[in-house]
Scaffold this motif. Structure first.
Motif, PDB file in Angstrom:
ATOM      1  N   ASN A   7       0.072   2.627  13.053  1.00  0.00           N
ATOM      2  CA  ASN A   7       0.656   3.709  12.252  1.00  0.00           C
ATOM      3  C   ASN A   7       2.080   4.020  12.719  1.00  0.00           C
ATOM      4  OD1 ASN A   7       0.746   5.693  10.304  1.00  0.00           O
ATOM      5  ND2 ASN A   7      -0.314   7.206  11.568  1.00  0.00           N
TER       6      ASN A   7
ATOM      7  N   GLU B 221       1.436   8.990   5.446  1.00  0.00           N
ATOM      8  CA  GLU B 221       0.126   9.534   5.090  1.00  0.00           C
ATOM      9  C   GLU B 221      -0.613   8.606   4.126  1.00  0.00           C
ATOM     10  OE1 GLU B 221      -1.644  13.509   2.987  1.00  0.00           O
ATOM     11  OE2 GLU B 221       0.242  13.676   4.070  1.00  0.00           O
ATOM     12  N   SER B 222       0.128   7.942   3.274  1.00  0.00           N
ATOM     13  CA  SER B 222      -0.484   7.049   2.277  1.00  0.00           C
ATOM     14  C   SER B 222      -1.161   5.833   2.915  1.00  0.00           C
ATOM     15  CB  SER B 222       0.568   6.596   1.264  1.00  0.00           C
ATOM     16  OG  SER B 222       1.610   5.899   1.925  1.00  0.00           O
ATOM     17  N   GLU B 223      -0.791   5.480   4.127  1.00  0.00           N
ATOM     18  CA  GLU B 223      -1.354   4.299   4.797  1.00  0.00           C
ATOM     19  C   GLU B 223      -2.462   4.638   5.785  1.00  0.00           C
ATOM     20  OE1 GLU B 223       1.766   2.037   6.604  1.00  0.00           O
ATOM     21  OE2 GLU B 223       2.796   1.702   4.714  1.00  0.00           O
ATOM     22  N   ILE B 224      -2.648   5.894   6.102  1.00  0.00           N
ATOM     23  CA  ILE B 224      -3.563   6.264   7.183  1.00  0.00           C
ATOM     24  C   ILE B 224      -5.011   5.860   6.881  1.00  0.00           C
ATOM     25  CG2 ILE B 224      -4.054   8.648   6.496  1.00  0.00           C
ATOM     26  CD1 ILE B 224      -3.383   7.525  10.050  1.00  0.00           C
ATOM     27  N   GLU B 225      -5.432   6.016   5.625  1.00  0.00           N
ATOM     28  CA  GLU B 225      -6.808   5.662   5.290  1.00  0.00           C
ATOM     29  C   GLU B 225      -7.054   4.164   5.470  1.00  0.00           C
ATOM     30  OE1 GLU B 225     -10.159   6.002   1.763  1.00  0.00           O
ATOM     31  OE2 GLU B 225      -8.204   6.932   1.452  1.00  0.00           O
ATOM     32  N   SER B 226      -6.176   3.351   4.957  1.00  0.00           N
ATOM     33  CA  SER B 226      -6.373   1.899   5.074  1.00  0.00           C
ATOM     34  C   SER B 226      -6.265   1.439   6.528  1.00  0.00           C
ATOM     35  CB  SER B 226      -5.378   1.138   4.192  1.00  0.00           C
ATOM     36  OG  SER B 226      -4.052   1.385   4.611  1.00  0.00           O
TER      37      SER B 226
ATOM     38  N   THR C  32      -7.053   3.268   9.130  1.00  0.00           N
ATOM     39  CA  THR C  32      -8.270   3.740   9.796  1.00  0.00           C
ATOM     40  C   THR C  32      -9.449   2.840   9.455  1.00  0.00           C
ATOM     41  OG1 THR C  32      -7.453   6.010   9.751  1.00  0.00           O
ATOM     42  CG2 THR C  32      -9.814   5.717  10.111  1.00  0.00           C
ATOM     43  N   LEU C  33      -9.613   2.505   8.184  1.00  0.00           N
ATOM     44  CA  LEU C  33     -10.703   1.607   7.787  1.00  0.00           C
ATOM     45  C   LEU C  33     -10.579   0.248   8.466  1.00  0.00           C
ATOM     46  CD1 LEU C  33     -10.964   2.487   3.986  1.00  0.00           C
ATOM     47  CD2 LEU C  33     -12.568   3.102   5.819  1.00  0.00           C
TER      48      LEU C  33
END
Length: 109
Positions: free
Chosen positions: A27, A32-37, A39-40
């Motif tokens: 990161n 913020e837009s990349e945090i989910e991907s 994290t997954l």
């Protein structure tokens, strides 16, 4: 006795830490837009070897706790307090305890 819950003795806590480190490493832009991907991806990257490593780590910590507790118990002493109510069986027990070194028998009289 070891505590019923202790984060040091819970392997999932180390796995979460590993995931957080992997997310932090990826990161760099802090978008913020990349945090989910990210994290997954970090969760998916956890392997059987990661789990084995963390479980073994917890086992070592648990063993250290037990060793520390054993040493602490070796230095402790026990004593008996007589409440004034006694039977012949309790008197025999008290007499035998007073013969043992390191144990002091206290009377309430």
């Amino acid at each position: 006795m070891l505590p019923p819950y202790n984060c040091d003795l819970n392997p999932i806590e180390y796995i979460w830490n590993l995931i957080k480190r992997r997310v932090a490493d990826k990161n760099v832009k802090q978008l913020e837009s990349e945090i989910e991907s990210i994290t997954l991806e970090a969760v998916a990257s956890i392997t059987k070897e990661d789990w084995v490593k963390e479980i073994n780590h917890v086992k070592r910590i648990e063993q250290e706790y037990w060793q520390r507790e054993i040493f602490e118990d070796d230095d402790s002493f026990r004593f008996i307090i007589n409440t004034g109510e006694s039977s012949s069986e309790e008197e025999n027990f008290t007499d035998s305890c007073s013969e043992m070194s390191g144990i002091e028998v206290l009377d309430s009289d």
